[in-house]
Design an enzyme around this catalytic site. Structure first.
Site, PDB file in Angstrom:
ATOM      1  N   ASP B 382     -38.741  40.265   0.085  1.00  0.00           N
ATOM      2  CA  ASP B 382     -38.585  41.667  -0.304  1.00  0.00           C
ATOM      3  C   ASP B 382     -37.879  41.820  -1.643  1.00  0.00           C
ATOM      4  O   ASP B 382     -38.212  42.703  -2.432  1.00  0.00           O
ATOM      5  CB  ASP B 382     -37.778  42.418   0.758  1.00  0.00           C
ATOM      6  CG  ASP B 382     -38.486  42.402   2.107  1.00  0.00           C
ATOM      7  OD1 ASP B 382     -39.695  42.135   2.133  1.00  0.00           O
ATOM      8  OD2 ASP B 382     -37.822  42.656   3.125  1.00  0.00           O
TER       9      ASP B 382
HETATM   10  N1  LIG Z   1     -28.251  41.723   2.767  1.00  0.00           N
HETATM   11  C1  LIG Z   1     -28.106  42.487   3.810  1.00  0.00           C
HETATM   12  O1  LIG Z   1     -27.021  42.966   4.071  1.00  0.00           O
HETATM   13  C2  LIG Z   1     -29.230  42.774   4.721  1.00  0.00           C
HETATM   14  C3  LIG Z   1     -28.983  43.108   6.050  1.00  0.00           C
HETATM   15  C4  LIG Z   1     -30.049  43.360   6.872  1.00  0.00           C
HETATM   16  C5  LIG Z   1     -31.352  43.298   6.355  1.00  0.00           C
HETATM   17  N2  LIG Z   1     -31.559  43.015   5.063  1.00  0.00           N
HETATM   18  C6  LIG Z   1     -32.907  42.981   4.533  1.00  0.00           C
HETATM   19  O2  LIG Z   1     -33.352  41.635   4.429  1.00  0.00           O
HETATM   20  C7  LIG Z   1     -34.231  41.520   3.330  1.00  0.00           C
HETATM   21  C8  LIG Z   1     -33.680  40.466   2.422  1.00  0.00           C
HETATM   22  O3  LIG Z   1     -34.674  40.026   1.535  1.00  0.00           O
HETATM   23  P1  LIG Z   1     -34.959  38.505   1.322  1.00  0.00           P
HETATM   24  O4  LIG Z   1     -35.907  38.417   0.203  1.00  0.00           O
HETATM   25  O5  LIG Z   1     -33.678  37.770   1.210  1.00  0.00           O
HETATM   26  O6  LIG Z   1     -35.591  38.008   2.667  1.00  0.00           O
HETATM   27  P2  LIG Z   1     -36.941  38.476   3.346  1.00  0.00           P
HETATM   28  O7  LIG Z   1     -37.608  39.489   2.559  1.00  0.00           O
HETATM   29  O8  LIG Z   1     -36.602  38.728   4.762  1.00  0.00           O
HETATM   30  O9  LIG Z   1     -37.850  37.183   3.242  1.00  0.00           O
HETATM   31  C9  LIG Z   1     -37.436  35.965   3.720  1.00  0.00           C
HETATM   32  C10 LIG Z   1     -38.584  35.035   3.556  1.00  0.00           C
HETATM   33  O10 LIG Z   1     -38.107  33.731   3.787  1.00  0.00           O
HETATM   34  C11 LIG Z   1     -39.165  32.980   4.355  1.00  0.00           C
HETATM   35  N3  LIG Z   1     -38.579  31.929   5.190  1.00  0.00           N
HETATM   36  C12 LIG Z   1     -37.997  32.035   6.389  1.00  0.00           C
HETATM   37  N4  LIG Z   1     -37.601  30.844   6.836  1.00  0.00           N
HETATM   38  C13 LIG Z   1     -37.940  29.954   5.892  1.00  0.00           C
HETATM   39  C14 LIG Z   1     -37.809  28.538   5.785  1.00  0.00           C
HETATM   40  N5  LIG Z   1     -37.220  27.798   6.740  1.00  0.00           N
HETATM   41  N6  LIG Z   1     -38.289  27.938   4.657  1.00  0.00           N
HETATM   42  C15 LIG Z   1     -38.882  28.678   3.692  1.00  0.00           C
HETATM   43  N7  LIG Z   1     -39.041  29.991   3.755  1.00  0.00           N
HETATM   44  C16 LIG Z   1     -38.572  30.633   4.857  1.00  0.00           C
HETATM   45  C17 LIG Z   1     -39.996  33.938   5.154  1.00  0.00           C
HETATM   46  O11 LIG Z   1     -41.365  33.657   4.931  1.00  0.00           O
HETATM   47  P3  LIG Z   1     -42.114  32.616   5.896  1.00  0.00           P
HETATM   48  O12 LIG Z   1     -41.879  33.088   7.279  1.00  0.00           O
HETATM   49  O13 LIG Z   1     -43.510  32.656   5.416  1.00  0.00           O
HETATM   50  O14 LIG Z   1     -41.484  31.284   5.640  1.00  0.00           O
HETATM   51  C18 LIG Z   1     -39.668  35.299   4.551  1.00  0.00           C
HETATM   52  O15 LIG Z   1     -40.774  35.854   3.891  1.00  0.00           O
HETATM   53  C19 LIG Z   1     -34.308  42.870   2.666  1.00  0.00           C
HETATM   54  O16 LIG Z   1     -35.403  43.557   3.131  1.00  0.00           O
HETATM   55  C20 LIG Z   1     -33.015  43.521   3.152  1.00  0.00           C
HETATM   56  O17 LIG Z   1     -33.091  44.916   3.206  1.00  0.00           O
HETATM   57  C21 LIG Z   1     -30.526  42.699   4.241  1.00  0.00           C
END
Ligand SMILES: NC(=O)c1ccc[n+]([C@@H]2O[C@H](COP(=O)([O-])OP(=O)(O)OC[C@H]3O[C@@H](n4cnc5c(N)ncnc54)[C@H](OP(=O)(O)O)[C@@H]3O)[C@@H](O)[C@H]2O)c1
Ligand SMILES: NC(=O)c1ccc[n+]([C@@H]2O[C@H](COP(=O)([O-])OP(=O)(O)OC[C@H]3O[C@@H](n4cnc5c(N)ncnc54)[C@H](OP(=O)(O)O)[C@@H]3O)[C@@H](O)[C@H]2O)c1
Ligand SMILES: NC(=O)c1ccc[n+]([C@@H]2O[C@H](COP(=O)([O-])OP(=O)(O)OC[C@H]3O[C@@H](n4cnc5c(N)ncnc54)[C@H](O)[C@@H]3O)[C@@H](O)[C@H]2O)c1
Ligand SMILES: NC(=O)c1ccc[n+]([C@@H]2O[C@H](COP(=O)([O-])OP(=O)(O)OC[C@H]3O[C@@H](n4cnc5c(N)ncnc54)[C@H](O)[C@@H]3O)[C@@H](O)[C@H]2O)c1
Lengths: 93, 454, 380, 454, 93, 380
Positions: B382
């Protein structure tokens, strides 16, 4: 028989070439190519015998020209490769 | 076999060994220069041996050839600018091809056995196409010719006709060696074919073409060797031919293209002018990623939740150290919402002892993104989604994201095409400059480390 | 041999000299262990745990003292307690012999063999009995926790949607045992840690924990053969202060642990330096009780100087009393075991032993320790 | 050349290519089995091609040989116990040598050209010594003979005499091929020499010897190829010969000995009976350390202050992970005073996320030390100093230390021979089973990781 | 000429052997050795022509014996190698 | 637009709604910022800092309220304060609209546009304004520090010459934002951390921080579309309690953060579980104020139950008030900026905006938020 031996040689060369060249880092591709290119100037050896046949016929002239062309390849090739590699060294040290 | 002859032949063996060992040493930066030297010693040895041959009765022409050729070669090699080296190599290579063509033609006068004739025609053909092909490559690289791909309607047909004509003349030549028309036809056609084969290929692909032509010039030497019955030509030629082909393959792989794609992409593209390049997923292997990474001097790492899931922080740290040791600048771009809790990335990167000043906030890294050679997105989704900028209808439209798509190349390390927390598609994965490195992030990075530390 | 363990009486002291596990081990050595009721309370050990481990209970404190052959304690005895001891009794505890001259004389007169835990030499082999180290180590941990709870901001860096929080800057002066543990703990919590010490060998140790060492050229500083710091000259102290000024002003937390063995600790952070810090910053002075590294620190109190919190809490290991007791208890046991004769099942006072002579202060009516003897003679 | 002949020869080329590719695949665990299969297909191809040869008029003897030999070979290969494989390889190898000897001897009847005679004598010689040498190696490994080195006074003289005798008979044989006494002499002497060459080598060095004999059997095949004028023998033989020699060298390196040391150490040692093995420093390179580590199944890591100085905790963690992935059990032995503050090692290892249950206290690891294959001491010194146990006068005598010297092999990673905090000499560094891996601990370990992950 | 070709072949084989064998992990040394050993049984090819010469002379018998010996080497060698490698696989999976 | 920031009056509240840095940014947007004198004191910001940043000062609190077009605050207003506001005024603060029905009605009547910071949706885009997250995050850090200072032993493992100290075992129930930060902080300090949450997606998140997730099969639990936990059935709660019992008994520290959005938090740790813990252990109940996850916890107090310390401190982010203010202030600013119209330099109430409608409670004399409207109608 000769053909057989040559096939053997070709086969071995291919395997050897493969083993030698795989895993060469990308930065070395250009000098490697250039170095190999210089080697392909080996035609000079074939040209020499033609250029020196003393018959002053077509083959002779062609041979002499071939010697000249191949020499450009050989001399230029090795020198250019060396210059490239010298540059590498500087970057590394 | 008399002893001079034997000596000469053994000298050839030694020369070949020197070539091989030289090539081997050329494969590693530390020893490459020595390798080149050894290889040139081998060449000297081969030449000296050739001069001892009894068949040689006159030396003046040889000498003349040497002096003229050597002087030109030396001068060119000395004078050429550092940046013009690749085209110089192309030019030299062309001359090598020309030499083979000439040797082949010269050998004709001696013999008329069919096998020899075939080898002669081969050496002329390959030598000729190497010659003009190399000249065109040189022209494109040095911008003497336009560097773009030259294409015209009907190109494919023209080329097919040339190939047919070559085949026909070659066969005729073997059947009627005394009729020199066929010889001239073969020469002319091979020269023409060299031109036609290379003009439709773009300047960016020239290194691959030169490498291939280099391999051909080896084969031409090999064919010439058969024609004049000389061992060292055959051995050295086949060696160069084989390693050239392999090098070409490796270069294609490094450019993430297939050889046929490089060679024939030009031909096809005229007919399909309208196709717009639609985004497609381009997976990449660890080895190929390594080749790209190896050449990068400015790397940005964008970690996300996936790095945490994979617990890849320690290997990530090691990767940065390796890249830095290779002279690259490495920064981390930390998006504020990366991970699943505020500061998630900080916790992990601090655990792995990544220095604080390597961690850049989104607003600091975004302006630099255009100067980044490779942006490595490790399990983020994201927070690097360009839809936030581009797609008004996206639920995250308007959220600032890390603009990795502006880097020269983007690697996305994730396990699948699954979406992230927000559950939305990511157009980044379909961009031209994006490569997907599928698999667990920790394993992928370990793989990169392995390649990098070899 | 009859080992007695009275209850610690110092107000607020929750550490106990011996934990039940150690009682068991002492009994295995063949000793007879008696404790005062409630001895382990401070750290949450019940009398039952001790009796289960093999101790008997003697409610009469006077009797406990008079019948003891060995007394294992944490804090130094009072003069009244000394009067209760039998001649030849072995009394092991902290003693502070450099300052407690009267106490030492009393012990000497009473014919008590007194062993000072402070005087255990700092050698590799004696580390297991080194209570100064074991307690200083815990103190290092506690100081950082105290500072963290007082600081109005957090230690680690956090890049969050609501902005980036900078990591707290922690400056640690004196990187002995306590200082090093403080460095480690602050680093763990995510702070940016800088440290300084006068002993040059420490720089590498600081870096080995991933912290930055502040390089100040003080000329010749060095360390004693025992690994302790030498006292600085007045100019050197001044130089050090000047060099640290900016770092202190820029720090969120300053922790001082500078000690010079056997002397009053140097004043390193002056009042104006404290005032130069941002409001809300925290200073922890580990040396407050013995004179203080920080001007204005008050022993056992937390004062505010110009918005800066200055913590002078003494007895820091007391905050983690259970672990502190556990470690002190091990130190005592290791000392006893090392001097124990397995045949006769007795604690043997042997002046050929490689550790004992240094830490025995009085024995057989004499002050046996050379340094202390000199100090006493010098009258001080 | 007629077409059958050509077909046969091309089949040989293909067989050789299969051998090469098979050997290549044998070099990596994943593909090794396939490699072996390919190589055996190559062999089948070669045999079939050989059977097509027009020179062959009768098949019964060939068939008989096949059946007898194949049955024995198959039975032996099936029945042999897993643990007895190495000696079985030795035995098979010996038979290969014997076959070369026989072929050489058989070829004699045909020709009398000097070159052929030389190759015949070589094939007999090498084949014969391979045969008996392999038999002795087999005997030693299978404990049929004592596995110790057999030495006697005057051994060197006897061996020199044999060599001289071999040389003499070989020359005489070439000069008088019709006098079969020389043939017998060469055969007998080569058999004798095989025995003499191997008996003085200890059982532990046998794998190296077998590898060397394997290389010889290749050379014998090569020589036999010259004798009977057969290409595939020459190519395959020289391939086996070359790779065998190189394998031998690698094995020597892995054992940290030179080839000559392996081969001739036995000869010399009788004369110097009195020399007591005094401790000496044995440095080791990263590559060699890797070879040893690779084979270890139980590894103990003992960190000390040097690990902290080198900040090597993260790479140490990675090393353990790699070792565990290779199936080894890895534990940490933490000495209570390791480092410069209580719990120093805990802080660092926790930072690197080493699980708590992998950290063993001194009292837990010491009893297990004897089962440890490799103990890796990373920048620790005082805490592994056996002087605390052994040297009463040492200032640390009586302090419990981690008894790494009881492990099978000990690697000590430090930068120099400098002493530790306590400033005392460490006899550990001079122990028989200790190898010093000098250099910054982090770099040494990174090196090991690189090797391990290849 | 044949000698020359053979020398070429030998030289190429040595280089190739070197490239193939270096960097093989120690655990594979034994199977590799055993696999190479099986290849050295190639003598069987030489022996075949002798064993089938149909002359029932000394050479014929020697050849037949050689076939037998070499067959042991070949058959046993490949099978043993395979068994070793099968073991490896089990450990890995 | 006139933005007013009155001083927080809740006793003990040191956080402030807006920090000087934010004032500067608000002025750059074109707003006119007025503050009450001493507004920033609690977190150490002086009036000068605010005026330097561009604020003006209005000592008359009544005037401040009545003239404000936007009020930026931390805590909910009192009914009296609502009466002071002009109709159409935008009031942004925590509101607790689920429980404060009277307040909501008052705001509605007054014609105030009230925005509740609790009601910011939990989407990726709105994270920058999400004060619940930003404050919960700090609360997670603070809870661990509180527990660590109370525990009579240390968190990390230490293998020392005086024996090995086992790492503290920390059990964290509820791994939302606060719980995750608590996990991270406890891990950093070297504890052995186990965590549990009813939402199944959390297991991976817990592991991503290197902690252990306690697997309990509760059947269907799930989460709401907004990412919040669903309320458990009585049986499920019972099942959870049983499964956690042993882990709790074996833990040195238990931290509970379980919340169910809009409802009373579940009681997860019963009194007998607390009593089953070792004396000296610590329990921190983040939910104490709203009803408590732990039976026996007292809001804002630290009580001892059978030797176990139970901390019920409320307003945890207040402990790190400076960072907490900083983050809350950013959240406010991000909200204002997102709804700001650059042309007219006004805060625009737009019911097409993707975030605003969810968190506006009252507007133009109506209760606009559906959920709250229903609750009010349902009469609770
Ligand atoms: N920071 C905060 O406080 C917080 C709290 C709650 C929610 N969020 C939300 O979390 C999101 C954070 O964004 P982000 O870009 O960090 O994460 P993300 O958008 O959730 O994407 C994480 C990606 O990592 C990949 N992944 C998972 N395990 C993996 C592994 N072992 N090896 C390689 N890839 C792996 C997944 O794809 P695959 O499954 O294809 O591997 C996934 O697409 C935002 O939408 C945010 O709003 C953030
Ligand atoms: N734990 C405590 O509380 C504490 C406190 C104070 C003192 N001590 C003392 O410290 C000692 C601890 O024993 P130890 O075995 O841990 O340490 P040590 O005996 O001091 O030995 C450390 C070794 O690490 C090597 N080293 C240093 N930097 C290195 C690097 N970058 N890479 C590789 N090797 C490196 C050094 O050898 P090279 O220089 O040759 O590399 C040195 O011999 C004991 O004597 C103990 O009494 C302990
Ligand atoms: N042999 C062992 O195994 C062992 C065991 C424990 C300690 N030691 C050694 O003893 C040393 C001292 O330990 P300690 O912690 O008890 O020392 P300490 O408590 O006496 O002093 C604390 C620190 O303050 C430093 N200091 C003194 N004056 C200073 C000044 N003006 N500015 C800054 N720093 C100043 C000292 O150098 C020391 O590091 C340790 O560093 C360690 O090397 C050795
Ligand atoms: N989209 C975003 O960017 C964003 C931002 C912040 C939070 N969130 C999501 O919202 C979720 C909830 O966050 P929160 O911390 O405010 O939640 P919360 O404060 O409402 O609850 C805290 C935790 O308690 C848990 N819980 C409830 N009942 C329980 C029980 N009986 N036993 C154990 N645990 C129980 C909940 O599952 C939750 O994880 C987060 O986990 C996160 O995924 C998303």
């Amino acid at each position: 028989m000769e053909v057989v031996f040559l096939t053997f040689i070709l086969m071995l060369s291919i395997f050897l070439g493969f083993e030698l060249i795989t895993k060469v880092p990308a930065t070395l591709h250009t000098p490697l190519m250039s170095g190999a290119n210089a080697i392909s100037g080996i035609t000079v050896v074939g040209a020499i015998s033609l250029a020196g046949n003393g018959q002053h016929d077509m083959a002779n002239w062609l041979g002499a020209a071939a010697v000249a062309f191949a020499s450009i390849n050989v001399v230029g090739g090795y020198l250019v490769t060396d210059r490239m590699l010298a540059m590498f060294k500087k970057r590394g040290s | 076999m008399e002893s001079t002859q034997l000596t000469i032949q053994l000298a050839y063996v030694a020369a070949a060994a020197l070539f091989i060992y030289g090539l081997k040493l050329l494969g590693s930066a530390d020893s490459a220069r020595k390798g080149n030297l050894l290889s040139s010693v081998g060449m000297l040895l081969a030449i000296v041996a050739a001069l001892l041959d009894q068949g040689i009765v006159e030396y003046q022409w040889i000498l003349l050839g040497f002096v003229v050729g050597g002087a030109i070669g030396a001068a060119a090699a000395r004078l050429v600018q550092m940046t013009a080296m690749p085209e110089m190599v192309a030019l030299f290579n062309g001359f090598g091809g020309m030499a083979s063509l000439l040797v082949g033609a010269a050998a004709l006068s001696g013999s008329s056995n069919t096998f020899t004739l075939v080898t002669i025609v081969l050496s002329i053909l390959i030598g000729g196409l190497t010659f003009t092909g190399s000249l065109v490559a040189w022209g494109k690289l040095s911008e003497t010719l336009g560097s773009g791909a030259v294409m015209f309607r009907g190109q494919q047909i023209v080329n097919s006709l040339i190939v047919l004509a070559i085949l026909f003349s070659a066969v005729m030549f073997c059947l009627q060696p005394e009729n020199s028309i066929w010889l001239y036809a073969v020469i002319a056609l091979s020269l023409l074919f060299g031109v036609m084969a290379v003009i439709p290929i773009g300047g960016a692909d020239m290194p691959v073409v030169i490498s291939l032509l280099n391999s051909y010039s080896g084969l031409a030497a090999c064919a010439a060797g058969f024609a004049v019955n000389n061992n060292i030509l055959i051995v050295a030629g086949s060696l160069v031919g084989a390693s050239g082909i392999i090098l070409t393959q490796i270069m294609c792989k490094a450019m993430n293209r297939s050889l046929s794609n490089v060679l024939f992409s030009g031909f096809g593209s005229v007919s399909s002018e309208e196709t717009v390049i639609e985004g497609e997923i381009k997976p990449i292997s660890v080895e190929d990623a390594y080749y790209i990474l190896e050449a990068a001097t400015n790397v940005a790492i964008i970690p996300g939740y996936g790095m945490a899931v994979a617990q890849a922080q320690h290997v990530v740290k090691e990767l940065t150290q390796l890249l830095e040791k290779k002279g690259a600048e490495v920064n981390f771009g930390i998006h504020p919402v990366a991970g699943r809790m505020p500061g998630h990335m900080n916790v992990l990167l601090a655990e792995a002892d990544v220095p604080y000043d390597q961690l850049l906030e989104m607003d600091d890294i975004n302006p630099r993104m255009e100067t980044v050679d490779v942006a490595i997105v490790i399990g983020a989704n994201d927070v690097v989604n360009p839809a936030a900028r581009e797609v008004e209808s996206s639920p995250i439209y308007g959220m600032p994201v890390i603009n990795v798509d502006q880097a020269r190349t983007v690697f996305v390390l994730k396990r699948s095409m699954a979406s992230g927390f927000a559950g939305i598609e990511n157009p980044l994965f379909y961009k031209e400059n994006t490569r997907m490195l599928f698999g667990d992030a920790k394993e992928s990075i370990s793989g990169l480390i392995r390649e990098l530390s070899n | 041999m009859r080992i007695a363990i009275p209850k610690e009486t110092h107000p607020g002291e929750n550490r106990v000299p011996v934990v039940p596990g150690t009682v068991k081990k002492l009994c295995l050595l063949g000793a007879e262990v008696t404790i005062e009721p409630g001895m382990g309370e401070g750290s949450g050990f019940t009398d039952e745990q001790y009796t289960e481990a093999g101790a008997s209970i003697e409610p009469d404190r006077n009797k406990l003292f008079s019948e003891a052959e060995i007394l294992l304690r944490l804090r130094k005895p009072t003069l009244e307690e000394v009067a209760l001891m039998s001649s030849g009794c072995i009394h092991i505890s902290y003693l502070d012999p450099f300052n407690e001259h009267e106490l030492v004389r009393a012990l000497q007169k009473q014919g008590v063999t007194s062993i000072s835990m402070e005087m255990i030499p700092r050698t590799t082999r004696s580390q297991k009995m080194d209570a100064l180290s074991s307690q200083a180590n815990l103190a290092g941990y506690v100081m950082v926790l105290l500072a963290a709870t007082r600081l109005p901001s957090i230690f680690p860096m956090m890049m969050t949607p609501a902005g980036t929080l900078k990591p707290a800057k922690v400056f640690i002066i004196g990187a002995g045992v306590a200082g090093l543990q403080a460095i480690a703990t602050a680093k763990r919590l995510g702070a940016k840690v800088t440290a300084f010490d006068t002993r040059p060998v420490v720089a590498e140790q600081v870096r080995s924990l991933g912290a930055t060492f502040l390089d100040i050229d003080l000329g010749d500083t060095g360390e004693t053969a025992g690994g302790y710091a030498k006292e600085l000259t007045a100019e050197q102290i001044e130089k050090q202060r000047q060099a640290q000024k900016d770092v202190i002003a820029d720090s969120d937390v300053v922790i001082t642990t500078a000690q010079v063995f056997g002397r009053k600790p140097p004043v390193i952070v002056t009042r104006d330096m404290v005032e130069g810090m941002r409001p809300g910053s925290v200073v922890v002075d580990m040396a407050a009780e013995t004179g203080g590294n920080v001007e204005g620190s008050v022993p056992n109190e937390t004062v505010e100087i110009n918005g800066v919190t200055v913590i002078g809490q003494a007895n820091l290991p007391n905050e983690v009393c259970r672990d502190a007791s556990q470690m002190y208890s091990s130190n005592l046991f290791n000392l006893v075991e090392d001097a124990w004769d397995k045949e006769s099942k007795r604690f043997v006072i042997d002046f050929e032993h490689d550790i004992l002579p240094g830490c025995i202060i009085t024995h057989g009516g004499e002050v046996t320790n050379e340094t202390i003897k000199n100090i006493l003679a010098g009258g001080n």
